[in-house]
Design an enzyme around this catalytic site. Structure first.
Site, short mmCIF file in Angstrom:
data_model
loop_
_atom_site.label_atom_id
_atom_site.label_comp_id
_atom_site.label_asym_id
_atom_site.label_seq_id
_atom_site.Cartn_x
_atom_site.Cartn_y
_atom_site.Cartn_z
N GLU A 5 0.82 -1.22 0.00
CA GLU A 5 0.00 0.00 0.00
C GLU A 5 0.85 1.26 0.00
O GLU A 5 0.42 2.32 -0.47
CB GLU A 5 -0.96 0.01 1.19
CG GLU A 5 -2.08 -1.03 1.09
CD GLU A 5 -1.68 -2.39 1.64
OE1 GLU A 5 -0.49 -2.60 1.94
OE2 GLU A 5 -2.57 -3.26 1.76
N PHE A 38 -10.86 -7.18 14.69
CA PHE A 38 -9.81 -7.63 13.78
C PHE A 38 -9.54 -6.55 12.73
O PHE A 38 -10.45 -6.04 12.10
CB PHE A 38 -10.24 -8.94 13.10
CG PHE A 38 -9.24 -9.43 12.09
CD1 PHE A 38 -7.97 -9.82 12.49
CD2 PHE A 38 -9.56 -9.47 10.74
CE1 PHE A 38 -7.04 -10.25 11.54
CE2 PHE A 38 -8.64 -9.90 9.80
CZ PHE A 38 -7.37 -10.30 10.21
N GLN A 39 -8.27 -6.21 12.59
CA GLN A 39 -7.80 -5.19 11.63
C GLN A 39 -8.44 -3.82 11.86
O GLN A 39 -8.68 -3.07 10.92
CB GLN A 39 -8.00 -5.66 10.19
CG GLN A 39 -7.10 -6.87 9.86
CD GLN A 39 -6.99 -7.17 8.40
OE1 GLN A 39 -7.92 -6.93 7.64
NE2 GLN A 39 -5.86 -7.72 8.00
N LYS A 80 -17.24 -0.85 6.80
CA LYS A 80 -17.72 -1.85 5.85
C LYS A 80 -19.25 -1.82 5.72
O LYS A 80 -19.79 -1.92 4.63
CB LYS A 80 -17.24 -3.22 6.31
CG LYS A 80 -17.46 -4.32 5.30
CD LYS A 80 -16.74 -5.59 5.71
CE LYS A 80 -16.89 -6.67 4.64
NZ LYS A 80 -16.13 -7.88 4.99
N MET A 115 24.35 8.03 1.14
CA MET A 115 24.30 9.33 1.81
C MET A 115 24.60 9.20 3.30
O MET A 115 25.28 10.06 3.89
CB MET A 115 22.93 9.99 1.59
CG MET A 115 22.85 11.41 2.11
SD MET A 115 24.10 12.47 1.38
CE MET A 115 23.19 13.19 0.02
C1 TPP Z 1 12.44 5.46 4.45
C2 TPP Z 1 13.78 6.05 4.76
N1 TPP Z 1 14.61 5.40 5.61
C3 TPP Z 1 15.82 5.93 5.89
C4 TPP Z 1 16.22 7.11 5.34
C5 TPP Z 1 17.56 7.73 5.68
N2 TPP Z 1 18.42 7.78 4.49
C6 TPP Z 1 18.57 8.89 3.75
S1 TPP Z 1 19.57 8.70 2.43
C7 TPP Z 1 19.87 7.09 2.86
C8 TPP Z 1 20.78 6.23 2.04
C9 TPP Z 1 20.21 5.93 0.70
O1 TPP Z 1 20.98 4.89 0.12
P1 TPP Z 1 20.74 4.45 -1.37
O2 TPP Z 1 19.30 4.23 -1.62
O3 TPP Z 1 21.63 3.31 -1.66
O4 TPP Z 1 21.15 5.74 -2.19
P2 TPP Z 1 22.59 6.50 -2.27
O5 TPP Z 1 22.63 7.50 -1.16
O6 TPP Z 1 23.65 5.46 -2.15
O7 TPP Z 1 22.57 7.17 -3.61
C10 TPP Z 1 19.18 6.74 4.03
C11 TPP Z 1 19.25 5.42 4.70
C12 TPP Z 1 15.30 7.75 4.48
N3 TPP Z 1 15.57 8.93 3.91
N4 TPP Z 1 14.11 7.18 4.19
#
Ligand code: TPP
Length: 526
Positions: free
Chosen positions: A52, A114-115, A164, A438
């Site tokens: 979802e 439930f749910q 529902k 990042m």
């Molecule tokens: C749902 C979610 N979880 C964690 C983060 C924290 N976060 C920001 S950038 C990143 C790394 C992203 O890694 P990747 O998808 O491999 O992309 P890259 O930075 O290597 O280009 C994370 C874990 C986030 N922004 N969103």
């Protein structure tokens, strides 16, 4: 004119009458009467997603690209809670999304049935408006009101929770005029600016008197379709234009007045221009912390004129060519300039969250309005793949590329199955650096190089593509980039390209979180 319909049929009719034609969703017990009514219902195409969260992101992508309400559907409990990240994303970025959720029957409400989840309570902070429908007599108008709220003013997500038994109740279907939706698209009426006359005159005087004025523009320019007015203002005054991450493509990238993106990963000369400016005319942006850095040191010499439809958004938050070292592995710069050649600037780029998102923002030469779509405010990894499905359905005639990191791609890669089943032609590019890049960069710079839980294993993406029955390419050499991207772009249907990039490439320049725009990092701190 009226006819007797069930609540479920009323939902379908109201959506069709409001101009909705595509829904993204996933069935379950509490929403089954609606799915029954949907069966064979003319005028509504339902896209069965694999999670979802993807339904909400896809509806968001559809809304952003189509400039109209995107609709997602889920059952009660886990179905509805899975929507939350997508709704929060749409809320932060001002995207009009309607979620219709099933709820347990009224006699069971509040009994830990439930749910059963209080989804109105859960989504209150991440929607503009939400409502639990307690009587089928209210259902059509509750939906119309929600749809109208989604698109009025600063757009945003809304949720209508339908028990529902209300879906099974019968009522007269009446066209009431509530919401007055027409095509379901936002109405770009010329705003009444009479009461702003004095402020407009003052702004004109400030611009005329300023020595180093600049414009900063955000997604509000895209949402309101104010491209021409903004461009005319820039050209008439000669003010250089800075586009925030969400404002990218609101102004032609190649225009001589265009500077680029500011803030944490903005180029040094752009942040310098902000710090030196004596006037900032900000249009349709929030001045969020990724843009301003430390607000105490932000634009110290500038007066700020803030033009935004969201009156509450008043500054409440208020390199030179980049040098990156790519030792082995592909350079994002080469990948992105090649992609621009391959698409001929015709496509829409939907980026995920992380380093690759910043490289796309810094380097892809966007020429046409609203061709850059990303999760800016929430920064929700996993956004790109499902959002790109929505974008493609809103723009069937043009290439749509989802660009993800190896982390974010793995969050929603199950949606390849949706693309295959529904024939949605999204081109998937994965920037694979073997890390949550990042976060790894922050660990390198600010946590003593301790890479705690950022190395990330990936499956064999070419085999993954094959398992879904779509073509896939793995690219390791610069000489192979153009060929793979071209083939992926030309081959009909969804395709996938894995681009093996240098593992520890960093995004520069960088403002230390909470730091001043005047103090960019242009190399890793030692
Ligand atoms: C749902 C979610 N979880 C964690 C983060 C924290 N976060 C920001 S950038 C990143 C790394 C992203 O890694 P990747 O998808 O491999 O992309 P890259 O930075 O290597 O280009 C994370 C874990 C986030 N922004 N969103």
């Amino acid at each position: 004119m009226s006819e007797l319909l069930t609540g479920a049929q009323i939902i379908c009719r109201t959506l069709v009458d409001a101009g909705v034609d595509v829904l993204f969703g996933y069935p379950g017990g509490a929403i089954m009467p609606f799915y029954d009514a949907l069966h064979g219902h003319a005028g509504l195409r339902h896209i069965l997603v694999r999670h979802e969260q993807a339904a909400a992101h896809a509806a968001d992508g559809y809304a952003r690209a189509g400039n109209r309400v995107g609709v997602c559907i889920a059952t009660s409990g886990p179905g509805a809670t899975n929507l939350v990240t997508g709704l929060a994303t749409a809320h932060m970025d001002g995207s009009p999304v309607l979620a219709v959720t099933g709820q347990v029957g009224r006699p069971m409400l509040g009994r830990d049935a439930f749910q059963e989840t209080d989804v109105v309570g859960v989504t209150m902070p991440v929607t503009k408006h939400n409502v639990l429908v307690r009587d089928v007599e209210d259902l059509a108008d509750d939906l119309r009101t929600a749809l109208a709220i989604a698109i009025e003013g600063r757009p945003g997500p809304v949720l209508v929770d339908v028990p529902k038994d209300v879906q099974n109740q019968k009522a007269e279907y009446r066209v009431s005029g509530v919401g007055d939706l027409g095509s379901g698209k936002p109405r770009h009426q010329a705003p009444d600016t009479g009461h702003l006359e004095e402020a407009i005159q003052q702004t004109a005087q400030l611009i005329a008197a300023a020595e180093r004025p600049i414009m900063m523009i955000g997604r509000g320019v895209i949402v309101s379709g104010a491209y021409d007015a903004v461009r005319a203002l820039a050209e008439r005054t000669g003010m250089p234009v800075i586009t925030t991450l969400l404002g990218i493509s609101a102004f032609p990238q190649a225009h001589e007045l265009h500077l680029g993106m500011p803030g944490m990963h903005g180029e040094v000369h752009i942040n310098k221009a902000i710090q030196a400016a004596d006037l900032i005319v900000g249009i349709g942006l929030r001045f969020d912390d990724r843009v301003t850095g430390n607000t105490a040191t932000f634009a110290p010499r500038a007066k700020i004129v803030h033009i935004d439809i969201d009156v509450g958004a008043e500054i409440r938050n208020l390199m030179h060519p980049r040098e990156e070292v790519f030792s082995g592995g592909l350079s994002p710069e080469v990948i992105l300039s090649t992609l621009a050649e391959v698409t001929g600037g015709r496509g829409t780029i939907v980026s995920d969250v992380g380093q690759h998102q910043m490289w796309v923002a810094q380097r892809y030469p966007f020429q046409r309005p609203n061709t850059h779509i990303t999760s800016g405010g929430l920064g929700a990894m996993g956004f790109a793949v499902p959002a790109a499905m929505g974008v493609r359905l809103a723009r069937p005639g043009e290439p749509v590329w989802a660009i993800s990191g190896d982390g974010g791609f793995q969050m929603n890669m199950a949606e390849i199955a949706t693309m295959v089943q529904e024939g949605i032609e999204v081109k998937l590019a994965i920037f694979n650096n073997g890390y949550l890049g990042m976060v790894r960069q922050w660990q390198q710079f600010f946590h003593g190089g301790r890479y705690s839980n950022t190395p990330i294993w990936s499956p064999d993406y070419v085999k993954l593509a094959a398992a879904y029955g779509i073509p896939g390419w793995r690219v390791k050499q610069a000489s192979e980039v153009a060929d793979a991207l071209r083939q992926a772009n030309q081959t009909p249907g969804p395709t996938l390209v894995e681009l093996v990039i240098e593992q520890e490439a960093n995004v520069f320049p960088m403002i230390v979180p909470g730091g001043s725009l005047s103090e960019p990092l242009e190399a890793a701190p030692v």
